[in-house]
Design an enzyme around this catalytic site. Structure first.
Site, PDB file in Angstrom:
ATOM      1  N   ASP A 247       0.847  -1.198   0.000  1.00 11.77           N
ATOM      2  CA  ASP A 247       0.000   0.000   0.000  1.00 11.77           C
ATOM      3  C   ASP A 247       0.880   1.245   0.000  1.00 11.77           C
ATOM      4  O   ASP A 247       2.100   1.164   0.029  1.00 11.77           O
ATOM      5  CB  ASP A 247      -1.039  -0.020   1.129  1.00 11.77           C
ATOM      6  N   LYS A 269      -3.469   2.827  -0.599  1.00 17.48           N
ATOM      7  CA  LYS A 269      -4.425   3.404   0.348  1.00 17.48           C
ATOM      8  C   LYS A 269      -4.110   4.855   0.630  1.00 17.48           C
ATOM      9  O   LYS A 269      -2.997   5.200   0.974  1.00 17.48           O
ATOM     10  CB  LYS A 269      -4.352   2.654   1.666  1.00 17.48           C
ATOM     11  N   MET A 383      -3.060   9.111  11.739  1.00 15.75           N
ATOM     12  CA  MET A 383      -4.080   9.584  10.782  1.00 15.75           C
ATOM     13  C   MET A 383      -4.783  10.839  11.295  1.00 15.75           C
ATOM     14  O   MET A 383      -6.004  10.943  11.245  1.00 15.75           O
ATOM     15  CB  MET A 383      -5.134   8.477  10.565  1.00 15.75           C
TER      16      MET A 383
HETATM   17  N1  SAH Z   1       0.168   0.233  10.581  1.00 11.67           N
HETATM   18  C1  SAH Z   1       0.811   1.532  10.533  1.00 11.67           C
HETATM   19  C2  SAH Z   1      -0.184   2.649  10.686  1.00 11.67           C
HETATM   20  C3  SAH Z   1      -1.205   2.728   9.612  1.00 11.67           C
HETATM   21  S1  SAH Z   1      -2.272   4.083   9.805  1.00 11.67           S
HETATM   22  C4  SAH Z   1       1.891   1.610  11.604  1.00 11.67           C
HETATM   23  O1  SAH Z   1       2.003   0.725  12.458  1.00 11.67           O
HETATM   24  O2  SAH Z   1       2.664   2.562  11.580  1.00 11.67           O
HETATM   25  C5  SAH Z   1      -1.493   5.311   8.821  1.00 11.67           C
HETATM   26  C6  SAH Z   1      -0.928   6.414   9.672  1.00 11.67           C
HETATM   27  O3  SAH Z   1       0.321   6.034  10.211  1.00 11.67           O
HETATM   28  C7  SAH Z   1      -0.616   7.675   8.924  1.00 11.67           C
HETATM   29  O4  SAH Z   1      -1.783   8.461   8.751  1.00 11.67           O
HETATM   30  C8  SAH Z   1       0.358   8.353   9.845  1.00 11.67           C
HETATM   31  O5  SAH Z   1      -0.320   8.940  10.932  1.00 11.67           O
HETATM   32  C9  SAH Z   1       1.122   7.178  10.399  1.00 11.67           C
HETATM   33  N2  SAH Z   1       2.392   6.971   9.688  1.00 11.67           N
HETATM   34  C10 SAH Z   1       2.786   5.880   9.036  1.00 11.67           C
HETATM   35  N3  SAH Z   1       4.048   6.007   8.568  1.00 11.67           N
HETATM   36  C11 SAH Z   1       4.456   7.228   8.950  1.00 11.67           C
HETATM   37  C12 SAH Z   1       5.663   7.956   8.788  1.00 11.67           C
HETATM   38  N4  SAH Z   1       6.718   7.450   8.134  1.00 11.67           N
HETATM   39  N5  SAH Z   1       5.747   9.189   9.313  1.00 11.67           N
HETATM   40  C13 SAH Z   1       4.704   9.719   9.982  1.00 11.67           C
HETATM   41  N6  SAH Z   1       3.550   9.082  10.163  1.00 11.67           N
HETATM   42  C14 SAH Z   1       3.410   7.852   9.667  1.00 11.67           C
END
Ligand code: SAH
Length: 478
Positions: A247, A269, A383
């Site tokens: 994704d 996504k 998010m």
């Molecule tokens: N499963 C993922 C989260 C998915 S929800 C995890 O464990 O990280 C998606 C959200 O994750 C984004 O909206 C943001 O808030 C956060 N996110 C994911 N990667 C990121 C990154 N490199 N820097 C900042 N926020 C991040």
């Protein structure tokens, strides 16, 4: 690439080495280890060279007629003009030449070699750094114990038989993949060759070539962005998979590690814009596994933290598909580390909550605000970029002070990381002003103060709007 790596048959490239000093000696040693027939022309030669087997030495000055019969030539004298002259003559005669004094101008270079015959690895840094070449070589040597030589020999011995017994190429590919990484290879590495031979023999007899095997789905956490943060298992599965489903959160650096031959599916996504609807995606994973494919479902961060990993797995369970789950570094942990903001701290926060900032369809954010508005807890909102005004308002309404430190980290752990340091009251406006984009993560709590002392990963793109408020002399020692 300036040089094309090629492996040339050693017995088809008779070599002439002009020169008999230390450089010539080193070259001759490598050539002889590979089995190249070597002639040396030099008035004086090192004793070490003299004592090597299979080398013809002519003790005299070089003349152009020496080139006759050679396919490769090493101009390894300490006379730069002579080396250049030899190289020039070679060019006229279509002979490949290597000049010790101008190696990057040469037609070819002799790489550093790791010999695990029949496995051979050639390394060059194209003259950039001999120290780096040595370091890479010793690391690879350590990764490849000499038993790889015996493993390769065993596989070669059984190759024709297994190919005849397993005509379906995908089943065969999987068969070999399981052998090289499984218990049979372990037997070889443990020096139990007889047992390995028997086990391989049995595996071929038992391989049922008519029925393609069941596929499997691996739900793999790809971490927050930096490819170095993948787990060793994640990396291995990414490279073994027949299909990789990614994704948008999976960083380009991680995607670059996908095996070129693998089929790639984008589940793309974005907020409220799922390229493949979740239900469809769940069933797609099932159908690909039923076709016998090994499917790697690569998800940003950790699959079980706001990743809908559980939903995908429930569908797999319903359809009886085998699966594995590989945890990854979640955004909270990756972003916090790379921003120098610890999530807990003796003096500031005894607990930490991961909270979704994703709004309901009607735009509301239905959270237990009273419980979250706890000054001794770190709050991490995923998010949340679009709900910053609501989060800020609700937390203040429930008692968190307006000047509670807040940080927003955009594209954490990547070379594009940006950290914005603000406070609860102003963070939404400051993000608009600084043009913070998704994916980004909000951290609220006193731990944000530590950024000042602990930030270390510098991309030159941070914004600090409330420095004077937080980082005063009352900041306890980290
Ligand atoms: N499963 C993922 C989260 C998915 S929800 C995890 O464990 O990280 C998606 C959200 O994750 C984004 O909206 C943001 O808030 C956060 N996110 C994911 N990667 C990121 C990154 N490199 N820097 C900042 N926020 C991040």
């Amino acid at each position: 690439m300036k040089f094309l790596p090629l492996f040339v048959r050693a017995d088809r490239v008779p070599a002439l080495v002009v020169g008999g000093g230390p450089v010539a000696t080193r070259k001759v040693r490598v050539l002889r280890e590979s089995g190249v027939v070597v002639r040396v022309v030099a008035p004086r030669v090192e004793p070490a060279l003299e004592s090597m087997d299979g080398v013809t030495i002519e003790r005299r000055d070089y003349r152009e007629s020496d080139l006759k019969g050679a396919k490769i030539v090493f101009a390894a004298t300490d006379n730069r003009a002579l080396n250049a002259q030899i190289a020039k003559s070679c060019e006229h005669l279509d002979i490949l030449a290597n000049t010790a004094t101008d190696s990057l101008e040469a037609c070819f270079i002799l790489p550093a070699i790791i010999n695990r015959d029949p496995i051979n690895i050639a390394i060059t840094t194209t003259g950039a750094s001999p120290a780096l070449t040595r370091m890479l070589r010793s690391r690879l040597e350590a990764l490849l114990p000499p038993s790889y030589s015996r493993l390769a020999a065993l596989l070669e011995q059984f190759r024709a038989r297994a190919n005849a017994a397993i005509p379906n190429s995908r089943v065969r590919g999987r068969f070999w993949a399981e052998i090289v990484e499984g218990p049979i290879a372990d037997l070889i590495h443990a020096g139990r060759e007889d047992e390995a031979v028997q086990a391989l023999d049995k595996a071929i007899v038992n391989s049922d070539s008519s029925a393609p095997r069941d596929g499997e789905v691996w739900i793999v956490g790809a971490g927050p962005g930096d490819a170095d943060l993948l787990t060793v298992r994640a990396l291995r599965l990414i490279q073994q998979a027949d299909v990789v489903v990614v994704d948008r959160l999976v960083s380009p650096a991680v995607q670059a590690l996908i095996r070129p031959g693998a089929e790639l599916v984008y589940a793309g996504k974005r907020r409220a814009d799922h390229a493949i609807p979740q239900d469809e995606l769940n069933l797609l994973l099932v159908s690909m596994a039923k076709e016998g494919k090994r499917v790697c479902r690569l998800k940003g961060g950790d699959p079980f933290i706001f990743g809908r990993g559980a939903e995908e797995i429930e569908t797999l369970v319903d359809h009886g598909v085998r699966f594995q789950i590989v945890p990854g570094i979640t955004a909270a942990s990756g972003c916090a580390s790379y921003a120098g903001i610890p999530l807990t701290h003796r003096d500031y926060a005894q607990s930490c909550a991961f909270i979704t900032g994703n709004r309901q369809a009607d735009g509301s954010l239905d959270l237990e605000w009273a419980r979250h508005a706890n000054p001794a807890q770190t709050l991490v909102f995923y998010m949340s970029l679009h709900s910053l005004p609501t989060i800020s308002k609700e937390l203040q309404a429930n008692g968190l002070p307006a000047d509670t430190p807040a940080a927003v980290i955009q594209q954490g752990t990547t070379p594009h990381q940006r950290v914005l340091i603000s406070n609860l009251a102003d963070v939404a406006n400051d993000c608009v002003e600084a043009d913070i984009q998704p994916p980004s993560l909000l951290i609220v709590g006193q731990v944000v103060r530590l950024y000042h002392r602990l930030h270390w990963y510098r991309t030159g793109a941070d914004t600090v709007t409330h420095e004077a408020d937080f980082f005063d002399s009352s900041t306890p020692r980290a």
